[in-house]
Design an enzyme around this catalytic site. Sequence first.
Site, PDB file in Angstrom:
ATOM      1  N   GLU A 122       1.235   5.342  12.808  1.00 39.31           N
ATOM      2  CA  GLU A 122      -0.141   4.996  13.173  1.00 39.31           C
ATOM      3  C   GLU A 122      -0.311   3.507  13.456  1.00 39.31           C
ATOM      4  O   GLU A 122      -1.033   3.126  14.377  1.00 39.31           O
ATOM      5  CB  GLU A 122      -1.084   5.417  12.041  1.00 39.31           C
ATOM      6  CG  GLU A 122      -2.564   5.186  12.334  1.00 39.31           C
ATOM      7  CD  GLU A 122      -3.439   5.680  11.204  1.00 39.31           C
ATOM      8  OE1 GLU A 122      -4.550   5.146  11.052  1.00 39.31           O
ATOM      9  OE2 GLU A 122      -3.017   6.595  10.473  1.00 39.31           O
ATOM     10  N   ASP A 123       0.366   2.655  12.672  1.00 37.69           N
ATOM     11  CA  ASP A 123       0.076   1.216  12.728  1.00 37.69           C
ATOM     12  C   ASP A 123       1.179   0.371  13.352  1.00 37.69           C
ATOM     13  O   ASP A 123       1.054  -0.856  13.425  1.00 37.69           O
ATOM     14  CB  ASP A 123      -0.196   0.689  11.306  1.00 37.69           C
ATOM     15  CG  ASP A 123      -1.464   1.282  10.715  1.00 37.69           C
ATOM     16  OD1 ASP A 123      -2.324   1.733  11.492  1.00 37.69           O
ATOM     17  OD2 ASP A 123      -1.590   1.308   9.468  1.00 37.69           O
TER      18      ASP A 123
ATOM     19  N   ASP B 248      -3.139   8.350  -0.977  1.00 39.00           N
ATOM     20  CA  ASP B 248      -3.576   7.265  -0.093  1.00 39.00           C
ATOM     21  C   ASP B 248      -5.038   6.911  -0.381  1.00 39.00           C
ATOM     22  O   ASP B 248      -5.401   5.739  -0.511  1.00 39.00           O
ATOM     23  CB  ASP B 248      -3.392   7.714   1.359  1.00 39.00           C
ATOM     24  CG  ASP B 248      -3.959   6.718   2.355  1.00 39.00           C
ATOM     25  OD1 ASP B 248      -3.477   5.580   2.393  1.00 39.00           O
ATOM     26  OD2 ASP B 248      -4.900   7.089   3.090  1.00 39.00           O
TER      27      ASP B 248
ATOM     28  N   ASP C 170     -22.797  15.445 -26.599  1.00 35.37           N
ATOM     29  CA  ASP C 170     -21.376  15.814 -26.531  1.00 35.37           C
ATOM     30  C   ASP C 170     -20.627  14.954 -25.513  1.00 35.37           C
ATOM     31  O   ASP C 170     -20.127  15.438 -24.507  1.00 35.37           O
ATOM     32  CB  ASP C 170     -21.208  17.303 -26.213  1.00 35.37           C
ATOM     33  CG  ASP C 170     -21.951  17.711 -24.951  1.00 35.37           C
ATOM     34  OD1 ASP C 170     -22.898  17.008 -24.564  1.00 35.37           O
ATOM     35  OD2 ASP C 170     -21.567  18.734 -24.350  1.00 35.37           O
TER      36      ASP C 170
ATOM     37  N   HIS D 119       4.064   6.611   5.694  1.00 35.32           N
ATOM     38  CA  HIS D 119       2.920   7.365   6.216  1.00 35.32           C
ATOM     39  C   HIS D 119       2.063   6.597   7.215  1.00 35.32           C
ATOM     40  O   HIS D 119       1.346   7.204   8.016  1.00 35.32           O
ATOM     41  CB  HIS D 119       2.064   7.906   5.063  1.00 35.32           C
ATOM     42  CG  HIS D 119       1.147   6.902   4.434  1.00 35.32           C
ATOM     43  ND1 HIS D 119       1.521   6.105   3.379  1.00 35.32           N
ATOM     44  CD2 HIS D 119      -0.147   6.583   4.701  1.00 35.32           C
ATOM     45  CE1 HIS D 119       0.496   5.340   3.015  1.00 35.32           C
ATOM     46  NE2 HIS D 119      -0.525   5.606   3.800  1.00 35.32           N
TER      47      HIS D 119
ATOM     48  N   HIS E 174       0.817  -1.218   0.000  1.00 35.25           N
ATOM     49  CA  HIS E 174       0.000   0.000   0.000  1.00 35.25           C
ATOM     50  C   HIS E 174       0.852   1.269   0.000  1.00 35.25           C
ATOM     51  O   HIS E 174       0.690   2.121  -0.890  1.00 35.25           O
ATOM     52  CB  HIS E 174      -0.965  -0.008   1.181  1.00 35.25           C
ATOM     53  CG  HIS E 174      -1.661   1.295   1.399  1.00 35.25           C
ATOM     54  ND1 HIS E 174      -2.526   1.853   0.472  1.00 35.25           N
ATOM     55  CD2 HIS E 174      -1.608   2.183   2.439  1.00 35.25           C
ATOM     56  CE1 HIS E 174      -2.986   3.007   0.928  1.00 35.25           C
ATOM     57  NE2 HIS E 174      -2.441   3.226   2.122  1.00 35.25           N
TER      58      HIS E 174
END
Length: 714
Positions: free
Chosen positions: A88-89, A151, A271, A84, A60
Amino acid sequence: MSELSLSNSHVIMPEAESLFFEVAKYFKPEELALLKGSYFFSQGAHSGQFRITGEPYISHPVAVAHILSELHLDVITLAAALLHDVVEDTTISKEEISERFGLSVAELVDGVSKLKKIEFQTKADAQAENFRKMLLAMAQDVRVILIKLADRLHNMRTLEVLRPDKQRRIARETLEIYAPIAHRLGLNSIYQELLELGFRYFYPNRYKVLVKATKAARGNRREIVGKILDAIKNRLKDAGIDAIVTGREKHLYSIYKKMSEKHLSFSEVLDIYGFRVLVKDIASCYLALGALHSLYKPIPGKFKDYIAIPKLNGYQSLHNTLLGPYGLPIEIQIRTYEMHRIAEMGVASHWLYKSNGAEVNELHLKTNQWLKSLLETLSDSSDSIEFLEHLKVDLFPGEVYVFTPQGKILELPRGSTAVDFAYAIHTDVGNCCVAAKINGENIPLRTELMNGDRVEIITAPYANPNPAWLSYVATARARSSIRYFLRNIQYEESVKLGERLLNQALLSFGVNPDAITDIQWERLVKDSGAKSKKALLADITLGKQLSAVIAKRLVVPGESISEVTNASNPVVILGTEGMTVQFARCCYPLPGDTIVGLIKKDQGLVIHVHDCPVVMRIQKKSENVLDVAWGKEIARTFEVGINMTAVNQRGVLARIAAEIARADSNIDDVTMESDKDYTTMQFILQARNRQHLAQIMRGLRHIDEVVKLGRAKN
């Protein structure tokens, strides 16, 4: 720094190899080394983690970095993209990233990490608060939102693995927030893909139907489109214009929006193809336009010059719709190569095209101005939900271009009024505006502006925003500024009136308000859960708290409260209380009338005449009816209603209006019903007091045609 297991950290996945190969074309060796280091670090940190798709989690952040590399962003941004999700993880801290890769990378990672759980929540305020945090991070460094957009784009590309309800929630958020932000930043390729993916998952059935319809139409129209493409190329070549011409099928979401907004079937949307002409310079853009006008006739009203007046996101191009063969509308975009690069990459072009000074610097200036404007909106908003409302308004403009008296061009959302224009100039101009001129003529402030209007705002030093403006302003900045002003002014007025109401309640219990100590107030504020003493007083005015209850709770336990109930201490009404005191439109009270006050929740104190039917119905059973009295000197006018019946003759209304003006009064409103012989009229007039009203009515009775006259009471 903690030790990190990197047992498999030098095994490079093919997607990462592709990333390194692409960036090596424009990265210096030391920059490429930094990027590889961030990859190995992230790979080790996410070791053992997998996405819902079953892929290793590192796939990812690599995909996010790949998307950003297509914009040729700098190594700091790409390194932060690879890292990134680490803070957080995993157990890695911002400090560790800063130590290993530098403060700039760490700040970007931290900025993105603060945007946790930025999907739809069960509570709207949680979602709104996350978007507020996103804006704050974006305002510090726009690269934060570039990473977040990449992301989101990769998550949308892999959305099929989620449940349909989650797909719809994320798709809706993408369509409402992320795609418009990408558009506002000029990131056209990301914007279009987010729209298409959002459409696919939010309206899956409609998407499938349109895919099928466009495939069928593509075969039928391919020959026509090919002929048009050849004709355009040949005409430009004959005119000596060196150009690259491409034909493109319109995006499905664009077709769907046109069908939805104009209530058309797919067969009626002719169009669905557009053509783009790229030339070397601005002069060639206009030469190409002239050449194409000699090939196909332009459709009136369909020409837009975004070169002379660029969009706020820096976009420049000539847009025109021509009538092609078989009556087929042809949409043409003409721009230079430089304009095309900025149109596709927007604010991201800053990092790749630093040498192209004027256009990119102007784009960055506009982006910074937009972010500054949103920050002002954020500071003016009372809560995150209100801010999110303003943000959505700001992200869906549809533009109109107007001029200041000095010739400066302002871009405003379509539907903007003179009030929006005033706030676009400056908040103080908006707050003090009293009138406006459009193209030299006096016009109402609520007038919608048109392309090319020259607008002049007239201000007065003591003017204030009118609450009625909120019903017609179109810009987030105007709406938030008006609300902020009214909220603050009303709050201070509410505090003052709440104090007067509380003092009245204390005196009725025989307690001197000056005897209440700070300790008593502190105890009450703490026990009631209020934010402050001011908040409690404001709640009294707004009907959220009863003054009698607060008065009793203020008294120290054990202290006797006098049962003196016959002591009359009415609240004195001066007419200068502002929005916290309203005068009922059912009975139109005037100074000189015997009045009562009715506390209504969230409306404050409403003044009625004592025998008003509204009050009579609730007076006996309501604790919210208060004793009030007029002050001695009131220097303002009040609305009052009168009913009149007059003989139906020509010129009667003019004589009535003249008599009202002679009595030094104004007519605010008039409604009339007529039959063959008589006209019944209801007037709303301005009067200072009962004596002034009596003077007005005496003058009206002298008009021969007036047969019946009385004060209005509902």
